[in-house]
Motif scaffolding. Structure first.
Motif, mmCIF file in Angstrom:
data_model
loop_
_atom_site.group_PDB
_atom_site.id
_atom_site.type_symbol
_atom_site.label_atom_id
_atom_site.label_comp_id
_atom_site.label_asym_id
_atom_site.label_seq_id
_atom_site.Cartn_x
_atom_site.Cartn_y
_atom_site.Cartn_z
ATOM 1 N N SER A 40 -1.951 -5.781 3.717
ATOM 2 C CA SER A 40 -0.564 -5.496 2.969
ATOM 3 C C SER A 40 0.622 -6.002 3.821
ATOM 4 C CB SER A 40 -0.655 -3.920 3.235
ATOM 5 O OG SER A 40 -1.561 -3.394 2.320
ATOM 6 N N THR A 84 -6.816 -1.504 1.799
ATOM 7 C CA THR A 84 -5.428 -1.791 1.996
ATOM 8 C C THR A 84 -5.270 -2.941 3.053
ATOM 9 O OG1 THR A 84 -5.263 -0.484 3.960
ATOM 10 C CG2 THR A 84 -4.895 0.653 1.849
ATOM 11 N N THR A 93 0.767 -1.173 -0.006
ATOM 12 C CA THR A 93 -0.160 -0.072 -0.025
ATOM 13 C C THR A 93 0.842 1.232 -0.282
ATOM 14 O OG1 THR A 93 -1.828 -0.984 1.133
ATOM 15 C CG2 THR A 93 -1.607 1.451 1.357
ATOM 16 N N VAL A 125 3.307 -1.154 3.773
ATOM 17 C CA VAL A 125 2.849 -0.106 3.824
ATOM 18 C C VAL A 125 3.639 1.308 3.682
ATOM 19 C CG1 VAL A 125 1.105 1.744 4.978
ATOM 20 C CG2 VAL A 125 0.720 -0.807 5.200
#
Ligand code: APR
Length: 310
Positions: free
Chosen positions: A74, A71, A9, A77
Motif C-alpha cells: 500500500s 494490503t 488500505t 495505510v
C-alpha cells in the motif's frame, strides 16, 4: 485491482473507515482495501461500494478482507480500527483498549507494507501516533496522526456560525493534542482577511472556543452510539490527497517534534507541510505566550498518557 491508482488500505471498516473509503473512491484518489477483524463487515461494505461504482462511474476499485496479505504494498495505510467514544467518555478513556488494537494492527500492516505512509485516526490519536513511532522503527515523518485538521474544521465551523462568513473566507488553525488540551490559534485566525479578535466579542470568542473543543463530544452526545465520522473521514482524505499528490500544503498534523516550538521527542498536532514522503517540514508560527504555554501543556499531557501504554 485497477493499476492506474495508488493503493490505500483502510484498517477498520466501521463508520470512519467506510466513509473514508467512500470519499477516496468518489474523489478518484486511490484503489482501496478495507480490512477489519469483522471480515464480513469489510467485505460487505466493499461489495456495496462496488455496486455503487456502477452508478457513480468512479474509476478506482475497493475490496474487503480480513487478511493483511491483501494490503501488501500500500502507498498509505489509514488506521481507524478501535472503539469509539460513548457519551460522557473522553478520548483518553479509550487508551487501554485502543492501544492493544493499534499494536496488533501494526504487526500485520507493517509486514505487508513496510514502505507505506501511516495515518493514525484511532483515539486518543496523539497517543496512538506516538506509540506507533516507538514501535514501528520507521522514520517518524512517515507516521502521522489525523486530529488537527478535524479540530480546525470545527474551529472554522464555529467562527462561521458566529460571523456568518463562509468557511472559504476563514483562515484558522488548531494545534496541540486532539482533546481538551487542544489549542485553537485565535491570535492568528482571520475572517475575510481581518483578525478574528477584531471581529468577535469576548463572549463570542468564548463560545467559539467551547464549540471547537467540545465539537466532537457534542456529536457523541447527540448520536448516543458512536462518534463523529463525516468530518473525520473528510479530514483524513484531505491529508491523503496531500500525501498522494505531493501538494506540499499545510495541514495541522500529529507529527514528531524535534525542537520546534521548544518541544522534542513527542508527536503533536502542529502546522506541517505534507507531501509524498510524509511530513516534509514543520512550520513554526508566531504564537502568543499563552498559546505557547498551552502547546507545552499538550505535549506534557500526551507524554504522560504514553507512559501508561508503553
Ligand atoms: N483490526 C481491524 N479492525 C478492528 C480491530 C482490529 N484489531 N479492532 C476493531 N476493529 C474494527 C471494528 O470491528 C470496527 O468495525 O474497527 C472498527 C471501528 O469502527 P466503529 O466502531 O464504527 O468506530 P468509528 O466511529 O469508525 O471510530 C474508529 O476512530 O475517530 C476514532 O475514536 C474513534 O478510535 C475510534 C476510531
Amino acid at each position: 485491482m485497477t493499476g492506474a491508482y495508488p493503493k490505500v488500505t483502510v484498517v477498520g471498516a466501521g463508520n470512519v473507515g467506510a466513509t473514508t473509503a467512500l470519499l477516496l473512491l468518489m474523489k478518484e484518489l486511490a484503489n482501496v482495501v478495507l480490512i477489519d477483524v469483522a471480515e464480513g463487515l469489510a467485505r460487505g461494505k466493499a461489495l456495496d461500494l462496488m455496486h455503487m461504482r456502477s452508478n457513480e462511474r468512479f474509476g478506482p476499485v475497493v475490496c474487503g478482507t480480513g487478511s493483511y496479505e491483501d494490503t501488501a504494498d500500500s502507498d498509505v495505510v489509514v488506521v481507524t480500527a478501535g472503539v469509539p467514544r460513548k457519551p460522557g467518555m473522553t478520548r483518553e478513556d479509550l487508551v487501554g483498549i485502543n492501544s492493544g488494537i493499534v499494536r496488533s494492527v501494526l504487526e500485520g500492516a507493517l509486514d505487508a507494507s513496510p514502505d507505506a505512509l501511516y495515518l493514525f485516526v484511532t483515539n486518543p490519536l496523539d497517543v496512538m501516533t506516538n506509540l506507533a513511532v516507538s514501535l514501528a522503527g520507521l522514520p517518524p515523518g512517515r507516521l502521522i496522526g489525523m486530529g488537527g485538521v478535524l479540530d480546525t474544521a470545527r474551529f472554522t465551523y464555529a467562527i462561521s456560525e458566529v460571523t456568518g462568513a463562509r468557511p472559504r473566507d476563514i483562515e484558522a488553525l488548531v494545534i496541540g493534542a486532539h482533546g481538551e488540551a487542544m489549542v485553537p490559534l485565535v491570535s492568528l485566525a482571520t475572517v475575510a482577511g481581518r483578525p478574528l479578535l477584531d471581529v468577535v466579542s469576548p463572549e463570542e470568542l468564548a463560545w467559539i472556543r467551547e464549540a471547537t473543543v467540545q465539537g466532537g463530544a457534542a456529536v457523541v452526545k447527540l448520536l448516543e452510539t458512536g462518534s463523529a465520522f463525516y468530518a473525520p473521514a473528510s479530514s483524513i482524505v484531505q491529508m491523503i490527497e496531500a500525501l498522494l499528490h505531493d501538494t506540499a500544503t499545510l495541514h495541522s498534523s500529529c507529527a514528531r517534534l524535534n525542537g520546534e516550538y521548544g518541544i522534542r521527542d513527542v508527536s503533536l498536532c502542529v502546522p506541517a507541510v505534507l507531501g509524498s514522503g510524509g511530513v516534509r517540514e514543520i512550520i513554526e508560527l508566531p504564537l502568543s505566550q499563552d498559546e505557547r504555554e498551552q502547546l507545552q501543556r499538550s505535549a506534557e499531557s500526551t507524554k504522560a498518557q504514553l507512559e501508561r501504554v508503553r
